[in-house]
Design a protein around this motif. Sequence first.
Motif, PDB file in Angstrom:
ATOM      1  N   LYS A  16       0.811  -1.217   0.000  1.00 12.41           N
ATOM      2  CA  LYS A  16       0.000   0.000   0.000  1.00 12.41           C
ATOM      3  C   LYS A  16       0.845   1.268   0.000  1.00 12.41           C
ATOM      4  N   GLU A  17       2.119   1.115   0.330  1.00  8.83           N
ATOM      5  CA  GLU A  17       2.997   2.285   0.330  1.00  8.83           C
ATOM      6  C   GLU A  17       3.148   2.877  -1.073  1.00  8.83           C
ATOM      7  N   LEU A  18       2.794   2.111  -2.097  1.00  8.48           N
ATOM      8  CA  LEU A  18       2.919   2.596  -3.474  1.00  8.48           C
ATOM      9  C   LEU A  18       2.000   3.784  -3.755  1.00  8.48           C
ATOM     10  N   THR A  19       0.879   3.847  -3.046  1.00  7.49           N
ATOM     11  CA  THR A  19      -0.094   4.918  -3.308  1.00  7.49           C
ATOM     12  C   THR A  19      -0.561   5.650  -2.058  1.00  7.49           C
ATOM     13  N   ALA A  20      -0.221   5.142  -0.877  1.00  6.18           N
ATOM     14  CA  ALA A  20      -0.809   5.669   0.361  1.00  6.18           C
ATOM     15  C   ALA A  20      -0.526   7.142   0.591  1.00  6.18           C
ATOM     16  N   HIS A  21       0.642   7.613   0.193  1.00  9.09           N
ATOM     17  CA  HIS A  21       1.022   8.986   0.514  1.00  9.09           C
ATOM     18  C   HIS A  21       1.258   9.837  -0.732  1.00  9.09           C
ATOM     19  N   GLU A  22       0.789   9.343  -1.866  1.00  4.99           N
ATOM     20  CA  GLU A  22       0.948  10.092  -3.110  1.00  4.99           C
ATOM     21  C   GLU A  22      -0.260  10.999  -3.352  1.00  4.99           C
ATOM     22  N   SER A  23      -0.054  12.058  -4.112  1.00  7.67           N
ATOM     23  CA  SER A  23      -1.149  12.968  -4.441  1.00  7.67           C
ATOM     24  C   SER A  23      -2.158  12.265  -5.349  1.00  7.67           C
ATOM     25  N   VAL A  24      -3.412  12.645  -5.183  1.00  5.21           N
ATOM     26  CA  VAL A  24      -4.469  12.081  -6.014  1.00  5.21           C
ATOM     27  C   VAL A  24      -4.375  12.691  -7.416  1.00  5.21           C
ATOM     28  N   VAL A  25      -4.499  11.842  -8.436  1.00  7.23           N
ATOM     29  CA  VAL A  25      -4.472  12.286  -9.829  1.00  7.23           C
ATOM     30  C   VAL A  25      -5.911  12.426 -10.324  1.00  7.23           C
ATOM     31  N   GLY A 276     -25.655  12.599  -6.734  1.00  3.56           N
ATOM     32  CA  GLY A 276     -25.404  11.168  -6.596  1.00  3.56           C
ATOM     33  C   GLY A 276     -23.931  10.851  -6.808  1.00  3.56           C
ATOM     34  N   ILE A 277     -23.627   9.581  -6.962  1.00  3.06           N
ATOM     35  CA  ILE A 277     -22.243   9.152  -7.160  1.00  3.06           C
ATOM     36  C   ILE A 277     -21.898   9.317  -8.637  1.00  3.06           C
ATOM     37  N   THR A 278     -21.163  10.371  -8.951  1.00  4.60           N
ATOM     38  CA  THR A 278     -20.770  10.641 -10.336  1.00  4.60           C
ATOM     39  C   THR A 278     -19.273  10.459 -10.549  1.00  4.60           C
ATOM     40  N   HIS A 279     -18.495  10.461  -9.492  1.00  3.80           N
ATOM     41  CA  HIS A 279     -17.053  10.286  -9.579  1.00  3.80           C
ATOM     42  C   HIS A 279     -16.596   9.300  -8.505  1.00  3.80           C
ATOM     43  N   LYS A 280     -15.461   8.659  -8.749  1.00  5.31           N
ATOM     44  CA  LYS A 280     -14.958   7.660  -7.813  1.00  5.31           C
ATOM     45  C   LYS A 280     -13.458   7.825  -7.589  1.00  5.31           C
ATOM     46  N   MET A 281     -13.053   7.538  -6.343  1.00  3.18           N
ATOM     47  CA  MET A 281     -11.639   7.413  -6.026  1.00  3.18           C
ATOM     48  C   MET A 281     -11.258   5.952  -6.285  1.00  3.18           C
ATOM     49  N   VAL A 282     -10.284   5.751  -7.148  1.00  3.96           N
ATOM     50  CA  VAL A 282      -9.908   4.395  -7.550  1.00  3.96           C
ATOM     51  C   VAL A 282      -8.393   4.237  -7.422  1.00  3.96           C
ATOM     52  N   THR A 283      -7.958   3.179  -6.770  1.00  5.81           N
ATOM     53  CA  THR A 283      -6.534   2.867  -6.703  1.00  5.81           C
ATOM     54  C   THR A 283      -6.141   2.092  -7.952  1.00  5.81           C
ATOM     55  N   VAL A 284      -5.199   2.637  -8.703  1.00  5.64           N
ATOM     56  CA  VAL A 284      -4.624   1.936  -9.851  1.00  5.64           C
ATOM     57  C   VAL A 284      -3.185   1.613  -9.473  1.00  5.64           C
ATOM     58  N   SER A 285      -2.894   0.332  -9.308  1.00  5.81           N
ATOM     59  CA  SER A 285      -1.580  -0.025  -8.780  1.00  5.81           C
ATOM     60  C   SER A 285      -1.160  -1.389  -9.300  1.00  5.81           C
ATOM     61  N   GLY A 286       0.072  -1.744  -8.988  1.00  4.45           N
ATOM     62  CA  GLY A 286       0.653  -2.994  -9.448  1.00  4.45           C
ATOM     63  C   GLY A 286       2.046  -2.730  -9.991  1.00  4.45           C
ATOM     64  N   ASP A 287       2.715  -3.784 -10.465  1.00  6.28           N
ATOM     65  CA  ASP A 287       4.084  -3.616 -10.957  1.00  6.28           C
ATOM     66  C   ASP A 287       4.159  -3.351 -12.452  1.00  6.28           C
ATOM     67  N   ALA A 288       2.991  -3.176 -13.106  1.00  8.28           N
ATOM     68  CA  ALA A 288       2.989  -2.910 -14.546  1.00  8.28           C
ATOM     69  C   ALA A 288       2.325  -1.580 -14.878  1.00  8.28           C
ATOM     70  N   ILE A 289       2.271  -0.673 -13.913  1.00  7.60           N
ATOM     71  CA  ILE A 289       1.658   0.649 -14.104  1.00  7.60           C
ATOM     72  C   ILE A 289       2.300   1.606 -13.105  1.00  7.60           C
ATOM     73  N   LYS A 290       2.283   2.877 -13.405  1.00  3.28           N
ATOM     74  CA  LYS A 290       2.704   3.864 -12.410  1.00  3.28           C
ATOM     75  C   LYS A 290       1.581   3.993 -11.394  1.00  3.28           C
ATOM     76  N   PRO A 291       1.804   3.581 -10.138  1.00  4.09           N
ATOM     77  CA  PRO A 291       0.710   3.524  -9.161  1.00  4.09           C
ATOM     78  C   PRO A 291       0.184   4.908  -8.789  1.00  4.09           C
ATOM     79  N   VAL A 294      -6.639   7.679  -8.324  1.00  2.00           N
ATOM     80  CA  VAL A 294      -7.171   8.586  -9.339  1.00  2.00           C
ATOM     81  C   VAL A 294      -8.614   8.934  -9.006  1.00  2.00           C
ATOM     82  N   TRP A 295      -8.961  10.188  -9.277  1.00  2.00           N
ATOM     83  CA  TRP A 295     -10.343  10.673  -9.115  1.00  2.00           C
ATOM     84  C   TRP A 295     -10.906  10.770 -10.527  1.00  2.00           C
ATOM     85  N   VAL A 296     -11.867   9.913 -10.828  1.00  2.00           N
ATOM     86  CA  VAL A 296     -12.319   9.771 -12.207  1.00  2.00           C
ATOM     87  C   VAL A 296     -13.836   9.781 -12.288  1.00  2.00           C
ATOM     88  N   PRO A 297     -14.392  10.192 -13.422  1.00  2.00           N
ATOM     89  CA  PRO A 297     -15.841  10.112 -13.602  1.00  2.00           C
ATOM     90  C   PRO A 297     -16.298   8.669 -13.776  1.00  2.00           C
TER      91      PRO A 297
END
Length: 427
Positions: A16-25, A276-291, A294-297
């Motif tokens: 979880k350290e890959l995204t826990a303290h990074e700025s939201v994109v 209503g729920i129009t946007h979501k906070m989503v963790t995009v992570s793993g060893d094949a992407i820049k973790p 993201v705040w996305v529609p």
Amino acid sequence: MAIFTGPMCQHVDGKKELTAHESVVTVQASSKVYIPLIHMNSTKFEVHVNEGDHVKIGTKLATRNDNFIVPVFSSVSGTVGKIVNIMHPSLRVQPHLEIISDGLNEEEPSFDPISPHSSREELITFMKDAGIVGCGGAGFPAYIKYQGAKDIHTVVINGVECEPYITADAVMMEKYTKELVIGASTMVKMAMAKEAVIAIKSTKVELIKHVREALQGVENVRVAEVRDVYPMGWERTVVFELFKKRYDRLPGEIGVIVSNATTAISFAQAMLEGHGITHKMVTVSGDAIKPANVWVPVGMQVKEIVEKLGGYLAEDVLLIAGGPMMGKTVINDQFVISSYSNAITILKTTPIDSVACLRCGSCTDHCPAGIQPVRIRQLEKAGDIDGLKTMDVMSCIECGLCTYVCPSKLDVTESVRRAKRRIQLLK
């Protein structure tokens, strides 16, 4: 069903350290979004708009109207397109409503706000009309739990987030702490309970401190620290951890309702802001992407998010809707973010050298549902339906722990999934 008889839990490397303290994109939709006209397993939707209509962020587009009522809202402003069939995390092509963005991001209220001090009945109706669902990945309509509440003493706000890589709930709790508290205290009223308990893993020291500071002066909401083991976020596991009680079908049997932390936040935002729920906070992570978180529609295709983060870091990847333990591997990146998505995990494909089952029993020892995965695997492989009928197959929650602990590197979880499908086909 047994819970924690023997280990039945495991500390896993959370990464979880890959995204826990990074700025939201923040990722804006480019030309189109595709709003799913499928909720959980249902495609029974009434569409309220026509092709060519102009909509804004917050416009009600459609409503699931079978045994559950779940409205969905536009996440962009623009023009209604066609109903198209694209890939979905259900691993099938499903109907989606195309919205062609005009790039203006014009907004309109989805409904009138409501005071958290409104009557219980008004709040439950509001929760239904606002389309508030379980935001931790399940998507279950939240109003159902409170509509049927009886003899409830505690609402558990589940902020455990035990899957590896995922930090979306933690980011939401840190960013929207006021809304978390408002949502939790309002849910206490709706459940006619005594208190709400916000469950957070004990290792989240800073988050626990932050939430406790926000709770000063709030009498009916408190934080409870739970162990950092998997699958602590599963409803049965966290309830047993907190109350040392088991139940048959639903936690209401022992006086408990469980709601996800982001669900509580989304509910408070709906009450205060009228959307209503129009946007979501989503963790995009793993060893094949820049973790990143993201705040996305809602309705944005995963391929666009991947492009925004710089693309794949390997030629051959596993694209998982959800976390690596319970998520589903999807064959392409055309699928979209729904109102209850919380993670996309992207991993490099690596060969796994498996050997024959050692009959060590680790999968059974660690199964949080108290079933026998290895025996189910054997029966499924042999096509022994009568044997499967005796094995409580449907209690499997597909947590992936049996595969994780298997020294033979067998995909035990997938075998149990196949067994579940065999049983389901009999009904």
